[in-house]
Write an enzyme that holds these catalytic residues in place. Structure first.
Site, short mmCIF file in Angstrom:
data_model
loop_
_atom_site.label_atom_id
_atom_site.label_comp_id
_atom_site.label_asym_id
_atom_site.label_seq_id
_atom_site.Cartn_x
_atom_site.Cartn_y
_atom_site.Cartn_z
CB THR A 36 4.37 -10.66 9.59
OG1 THR A 36 3.17 -10.02 9.19
CG2 THR A 36 4.25 -11.14 11.01
N GLY A 38 8.06 -10.23 4.31
CA GLY A 38 9.45 -10.55 4.00
C GLY A 38 10.43 -9.53 4.57
CB THR A 39 10.31 -5.82 4.80
OG1 THR A 39 9.68 -5.78 3.52
CG2 THR A 39 11.33 -4.70 4.91
CG ASP A 67 -0.88 -7.79 10.19
OD1 ASP A 67 0.06 -8.45 10.68
OD2 ASP A 67 -0.76 -7.12 9.16
CG ASN A 136 -1.83 -2.01 -1.62
OD1 ASN A 136 -1.11 -1.99 -0.63
ND2 ASN A 136 -2.91 -2.77 -1.68
CG HIS A 138 -0.91 -3.25 2.60
ND1 HIS A 138 -0.87 -3.97 1.44
CD2 HIS A 138 -0.20 -3.96 3.51
CE1 HIS A 138 -0.16 -5.07 1.64
NE2 HIS A 138 0.26 -5.09 2.88
N GLY A 140 0.32 -2.66 8.08
CA GLY A 140 -0.46 -3.72 8.72
C GLY A 140 -1.22 -4.38 7.58
CD GLU A 143 -5.18 -4.53 1.33
OE1 GLU A 143 -4.41 -3.72 0.77
OE2 GLU A 143 -5.05 -5.76 1.22
NE ARG A 167 7.66 -13.03 -0.34
CZ ARG A 167 7.00 -11.94 0.05
NH1 ARG A 167 5.78 -11.68 -0.42
NH2 ARG A 167 7.56 -11.11 0.90
CE LYS A 202 7.17 -4.03 -0.67
NZ LYS A 202 7.55 -4.48 0.64
#
Ligand code: GLP
Length: 240
Positions: A36, A38-39, A67, A136, A138, A140, A143, A167, A202
């Site tokens: 899931t 935005g990408t 997830d 960072n 991550h 899924g 973290e 958002r 990114k």
């Protein structure tokens, strides 16, 4: 890791869609691992178009999502259940009993993690897993600091991840504190992985991914150990 650099987000979405469609064309019973954020939105838009224009049949395809947030009813606008229905499932004919997303409202969350891990073993692993990447590192909702040996588990989301996902909610406070995610070991079972990265935000993550050695502080770095990973990146995320 194979790296494919494309012009922009539009090209990236078409490229990813084409890879998914090729997979389904060759194997009508493909298992897709879905992400899931935005990408992949453009990829799903292209898949919806492809369903109309190229008459691709998803009726025997299985989808397994990475997830889901903990504590939100499935119908809540911010859940990944809603995201998937709104952005993909309403447009293609994946059968309702062949799409799987963790249940973030399960009474016993630990049991839900175990159930989901078993389900992936039984139905999967994905023939093709689509991944995005957090700034960072991550993947899924794994973290920084997550064990590379992790299976499906509950995570405490970091502030930066909650901020980045705000958002999709009316405010940052609405973003849940926890989520259920496939673990890193789970993700690595996929036969093929396509990692998508787009946009200037990114760029650092892509650079670290391509320079770095596997390091649990940057979860995506483990992908360099997988035999079949393709990074599809647009120029904004790749070039200095
Ligand atoms: C969320 C999702 C990840 C996704 C990441 C990046 O945290 N759980 O699967 O890869 O966001 O999101 P975006 O594509 O919006 O940058």
């Amino acid at each position: 890791m194979k790296v494919t650099v494309v012009k922009d987000y539009n090209e990236l979405s078409k490229y990813a869609c084409n890879e998914i469609e090729k997979e389904i064309f060759h194997n009508h019973c493909s298992v897709l691992g879905l992400a899931t954020g935005g990408t992949p939105l453009g990829t799903y838009r292209e898949m919806a178009k492809g369903f109309q224009q190229r008459k691709l049949d998803y009726s025997r395809v299985t989808t397994i999502n990475l997830d889901e947030y903990v504590g939100l009813e499935k119908e809540n606008a911010g859940t990944y259940h809603t995201y998937m229905e709104k952005n993909l499932f309403q447009y293609v004919n994946v059968s309702s009993d062949m799409k799987f997303i963790p249940n973030g409202t399960a009474e016993d969350l630990q049991a839900e993690c175990e159930r989901y891990e078993k389900l992936i073993e039984k139905k999967g692993p994905p023939d093709l897993q689509i991944l995005g990447i957090g700034t960072n590192g991550h993947i899924g909702f794994n973290e920084p600091g997550t064990s590379f040996l992790s299976q499906t588990h509950i995570v405490e989301l970091t502030d930066s991840t909650r901020k980045a996902n705000a958002r999709f909610f009316t405010s940052e406070e609405q973003v849940p504190q926890k989520a259920i995610t496939m673990g890193i070991k789970t993700i690595l079972k996929s036969r093929k992985i396509i990692l998508l990265a787009s946009g200037i935000k990114k760029r650092n993550a892509v650079r670290t991914l391509l320079e770095g050695k596997p390091d649990e502080q940057f979860p995506a770095s483990i992908l360099s150990e997988h035999p079949n990973v393709m990074l599809v990146v647009d120029r904004a995320a790749f070039e200095d």
